[in-house]
Design a protein around this motif. Structure first.
Motif, PDB file in Angstrom:
ATOM      1  N   GLY A 181       0.775  -1.231   0.000  1.00  0.00           N
ATOM      2  CA  GLY A 181       0.000   0.000   0.000  1.00  0.00           C
ATOM      3  C   GLY A 181       0.808   1.283   0.000  1.00  0.00           C
ATOM      4  N   ARG A 182       2.038   1.241  -0.505  1.00  0.00           N
ATOM      5  CA  ARG A 182       2.861   2.453  -0.562  1.00  0.00           C
ATOM      6  C   ARG A 182       4.038   2.226  -1.501  1.00  0.00           C
ATOM      7  NH1 ARG A 182       7.596   1.897   2.313  1.00  0.00           N
ATOM      8  NH2 ARG A 182       7.717   0.155   3.794  1.00  0.00           N
ATOM      9  N   LEU A 183       4.669   3.326  -1.898  1.00  0.00           N
ATOM     10  CA  LEU A 183       5.930   3.243  -2.607  1.00  0.00           C
ATOM     11  C   LEU A 183       7.074   3.093  -1.597  1.00  0.00           C
ATOM     12  CD1 LEU A 183       5.540   6.010  -5.356  1.00  0.00           C
ATOM     13  CD2 LEU A 183       5.276   3.541  -5.623  1.00  0.00           C
ATOM     14  N   ALA A 184       8.249   2.787  -2.110  1.00  0.00           N
ATOM     15  CA  ALA A 184       9.420   2.648  -1.242  1.00  0.00           C
ATOM     16  C   ALA A 184       9.981   4.011  -0.867  1.00  0.00           C
ATOM     17  CB  ALA A 184      10.500   1.836  -1.950  1.00  0.00           C
ATOM     18  N   LYS A 185      10.611   4.079   0.285  1.00  0.00           N
ATOM     19  CA  LYS A 185      11.447   5.221   0.622  1.00  0.00           C
ATOM     20  C   LYS A 185      12.808   4.995  -0.028  1.00  0.00           C
ATOM     21  CE  LYS A 185       9.103   6.093   5.026  1.00  0.00           C
ATOM     22  NZ  LYS A 185       8.019   5.105   4.777  1.00  0.00           N
ATOM     23  N   LYS A 186      13.497   6.074  -0.323  1.00  0.00           N
ATOM     24  CA  LYS A 186      14.719   5.950  -1.125  1.00  0.00           C
ATOM     25  C   LYS A 186      15.816   5.124  -0.443  1.00  0.00           C
ATOM     26  CE  LYS A 186      16.884  10.305   0.341  1.00  0.00           C
ATOM     27  NZ  LYS A 186      17.438  11.598  -0.132  1.00  0.00           N
ATOM     28  N   ASP A 187      15.762   5.025   0.905  1.00  0.00           N
ATOM     29  CA  ASP A 187      16.811   4.281   1.605  1.00  0.00           C
ATOM     30  C   ASP A 187      16.418   2.839   1.934  1.00  0.00           C
ATOM     31  OD1 ASP A 187      14.918   4.767   3.532  1.00  0.00           O
ATOM     32  OD2 ASP A 187      16.301   5.616   5.008  1.00  0.00           O
ATOM     33  N   GLU A 188      15.266   2.376   1.435  1.00  0.00           N
ATOM     34  CA  GLU A 188      14.784   1.053   1.831  1.00  0.00           C
ATOM     35  C   GLU A 188      15.455  -0.099   1.093  1.00  0.00           C
ATOM     36  OE1 GLU A 188      10.636   0.448   3.580  1.00  0.00           O
ATOM     37  OE2 GLU A 188      10.273   1.919   1.991  1.00  0.00           O
ATOM     38  N   TYR A 189      16.290   0.212   0.122  1.00  0.00           N
ATOM     39  CA  TYR A 189      16.996  -0.854  -0.592  1.00  0.00           C
ATOM     40  C   TYR A 189      18.412  -1.061  -0.067  1.00  0.00           C
ATOM     41  CZ  TYR A 189      13.095  -0.243  -3.773  1.00  0.00           C
ATOM     42  OH  TYR A 189      11.827  -0.150  -4.301  1.00  0.00           O
ATOM     43  N   LYS A 190      18.825  -0.249   0.884  1.00  0.00           N
ATOM     44  CA  LYS A 190      20.208  -0.304   1.358  1.00  0.00           C
ATOM     45  C   LYS A 190      20.546  -1.653   1.995  1.00  0.00           C
ATOM     46  CE  LYS A 190      21.749   3.510   3.378  1.00  0.00           C
ATOM     47  NZ  LYS A 190      21.752   4.721   4.254  1.00  0.00           N
ATOM     48  N   GLY A 191      19.639  -2.186   2.785  1.00  0.00           N
ATOM     49  CA  GLY A 191      19.901  -3.469   3.434  1.00  0.00           C
ATOM     50  C   GLY A 191      20.082  -4.594   2.436  1.00  0.00           C
ATOM     51  N   LEU A 192      19.252  -4.591   1.383  1.00  0.00           N
ATOM     52  CA  LEU A 192      19.346  -5.630   0.360  1.00  0.00           C
ATOM     53  C   LEU A 192      20.645  -5.500  -0.432  1.00  0.00           C
ATOM     54  CD1 LEU A 192      18.071  -7.996  -1.119  1.00  0.00           C
ATOM     55  CD2 LEU A 192      16.739  -6.354  -2.482  1.00  0.00           C
ATOM     56  N   VAL A 193      21.015  -4.285  -0.752  1.00  0.00           N
ATOM     57  CA  VAL A 193      22.278  -4.061  -1.462  1.00  0.00           C
ATOM     58  C   VAL A 193      23.457  -4.542  -0.617  1.00  0.00           C
ATOM     59  CG1 VAL A 193      23.841  -2.257  -2.310  1.00  0.00           C
ATOM     60  CG2 VAL A 193      21.414  -2.177  -2.903  1.00  0.00           C
ATOM     61  N   LEU A 194      23.451  -4.212   0.665  1.00  0.00           N
ATOM     62  CA  LEU A 194      24.527  -4.665   1.557  1.00  0.00           C
ATOM     63  C   LEU A 194      24.590  -6.186   1.609  1.00  0.00           C
ATOM     64  CD1 LEU A 194      26.749  -4.169   3.627  1.00  0.00           C
ATOM     65  CD2 LEU A 194      24.978  -3.949   5.380  1.00  0.00           C
ATOM     66  N   LEU A 195      23.443  -6.818   1.742  1.00  0.00           N
ATOM     67  CA  LEU A 195      23.394  -8.282   1.762  1.00  0.00           C
ATOM     68  C   LEU A 195      24.077  -8.864   0.532  1.00  0.00           C
ATOM     69  CD1 LEU A 195      22.129 -11.074   2.744  1.00  0.00           C
ATOM     70  CD2 LEU A 195      20.228 -10.506   1.226  1.00  0.00           C
ATOM     71  N   LEU A 196      23.728  -8.361  -0.644  1.00  0.00           N
ATOM     72  CA  LEU A 196      24.212  -8.955  -1.889  1.00  0.00           C
ATOM     73  C   LEU A 196      25.683  -8.650  -2.156  1.00  0.00           C
ATOM     74  CD1 LEU A 196      21.035  -8.335  -4.048  1.00  0.00           C
ATOM     75  CD2 LEU A 196      21.871 -10.524  -3.193  1.00  0.00           C
ATOM     76  N   LEU A 197      26.185  -7.551  -1.608  1.00  0.00           N
ATOM     77  CA  LEU A 197      27.600  -7.218  -1.793  1.00  0.00           C
ATOM     78  C   LEU A 197      28.500  -7.954  -0.809  1.00  0.00           C
ATOM     79  CD1 LEU A 197      27.464  -3.338  -2.269  1.00  0.00           C
ATOM     80  CD2 LEU A 197      27.770  -5.067  -4.062  1.00  0.00           C
ATOM     81  N   SER A 198      27.955  -8.368   0.310  1.00  0.00           N
ATOM     82  CA  SER A 198      28.767  -8.893   1.405  1.00  0.00           C
ATOM     83  C   SER A 198      28.894 -10.419   1.360  1.00  0.00           C
ATOM     84  CB  SER A 198      28.155  -8.478   2.741  1.00  0.00           C
ATOM     85  OG  SER A 198      26.953  -9.189   2.981  1.00  0.00           O
ATOM     86  N   GLU A 199      29.739 -10.925   2.241  1.00  0.00           N
ATOM     87  CA  GLU A 199      29.945 -12.369   2.335  1.00  0.00           C
ATOM     88  C   GLU A 199      28.738 -13.096   2.925  1.00  0.00           C
ATOM     89  OE1 GLU A 199      32.466 -14.437   1.184  1.00  0.00           O
ATOM     90  OE2 GLU A 199      32.753 -12.561   0.099  1.00  0.00           O
ATOM     91  N   SER A 200      27.784 -12.352   3.462  1.00  0.00           N
ATOM     92  CA  SER A 200      26.572 -12.995   3.969  1.00  0.00           C
ATOM     93  C   SER A 200      25.766 -13.634   2.846  1.00  0.00           C
ATOM     94  CB  SER A 200      25.703 -11.979   4.723  1.00  0.00           C
ATOM     95  OG  SER A 200      25.321 -10.927   3.863  1.00  0.00           O
TER      96      SER A 200
END
Length: 274
Positions: free
Chosen positions: A237-256
């Motif tokens: 029921g809403r659009l994303a906030k501009k910083d809401e993808y940061k966690g996903l980006v960190l996940l995919l860049l990291s060894e996790s």
């Protein structure tokens, strides 16, 4: 566990780095201790963002003016990167034109039957060919890293589903003048998914992973009618906030995410599953 998400001293190339999403990607890299290498068309804006990240996070952020549609500029920049850092650990293919929905009453620029070939070529040159060229050169250097690394392509929910053209309609205009989401956006974002799958297998033996995220729309001063209509199509029921993808980006860049490869991850509030 914290170490799994660390990007400490990792050199990460970000294209389109000064844009709305690019600057968020750069910030999360810096927050996690990485070295954001910012590529964009405006050197002053690159410098401003690099200075901001240096001051805020005490990291060695740096920016370069590079037109990623010009292979010779990428090659020249790569030679500088190799001297300065020796290795690259990650590439975020983020740069793209954002073709606007045209609402001219004189000519419906965005409609497929009117869409200029020159704009088609320009949009694909940046969003798709540019990503290919960056993977070709920066990605190859990642493959030379003894520890490997990762490539992250920024696709879109519109790489998974067709745009709902009803969102862009204007009252009172005849059908032939109704604006639409331009064709190039869908083609580029779908093409990045294909590029992701190709790259996921290409350097896998060198421990180079490639994944893509498919973000949904971001709150950015859209008009009230559009917002009302689009959020009715999103389960959250809403659009994303501009910083809401940061966690996903960190996940995919990291060894996790060390065993995540070839994944196409939708992050659109559920829009593409309806």
């Amino acid at each position: 566990m914290i170490d799994l998400f660390s990007l400490k001293d990792k050199v990460i190339i970000i294209t389109g780095a000064t844009g709305l999403l690019g600057s968020q990607h750069a910030e999360v890299v810096a927050e996690a201790g990485g070295i954001p290498v910012l590529l964009d068309l405006d050197q002053d804006r690159c410098n401003q963002l690099a200075d901001k990240l240096k001051q805020k996070y005490s990291v060695d952020a740096i920016g370069y003016k590079v037109d990623i549609t010009k292979e010779e500029e990428i090659i020249d920049n790569l030679s500088i990167i190799k001297i300065k850092y020796k290795y690259i650990h990650a590439l975020i293919n983020n740069a793209a034109n954002n073709p606007k929905v045209e609402d001219s009453t004189e000519k419906a620029f965005s409609r497929l039957e009117n869409f200029p070939t020159a704009v088609w070529n320009s949009d694909l040159a940046v969003g798709l060919s540019g990503s290919f060229l960056c993977a070709k050169h920066y990605g190859f250097l990642i493959s030379q890293n003894p520890a490997g690394g990762t490539i992250l392509n920024i696709s879109s929910d519109l790489g998974l589903i067709a745009p709902d053209q009803r969102l862009y309609r204007k009252a009172g205009l005849p059908e032939e003048l109704q604006p639409v989401k331009p064709v190039t956006y869908s083609v580029v974002k779908a093409g990045l998914i294909g590029l992701t799958r190709y790259l996921a297998t290409y350097w896998a033996d060198k421990n180079v992973r490639c994944n893509a995220i498919c973000p949904g729309g971001i709150e950015n001063n859209q008009n009230e009618y559009f917002l009302k209509e689009v959020i009715s199509r999103i389960p959250l029921g809403r659009l994303a906030k501009k910083d809401e993808y940061k966690g996903l980006v960190l996940l995919l860049l990291s060894e996790s995410a060390s065993y995540l490869n070839g994944s196409i991850i939708s992050a659109d509030g559920g829009r593409s599953v309806w």
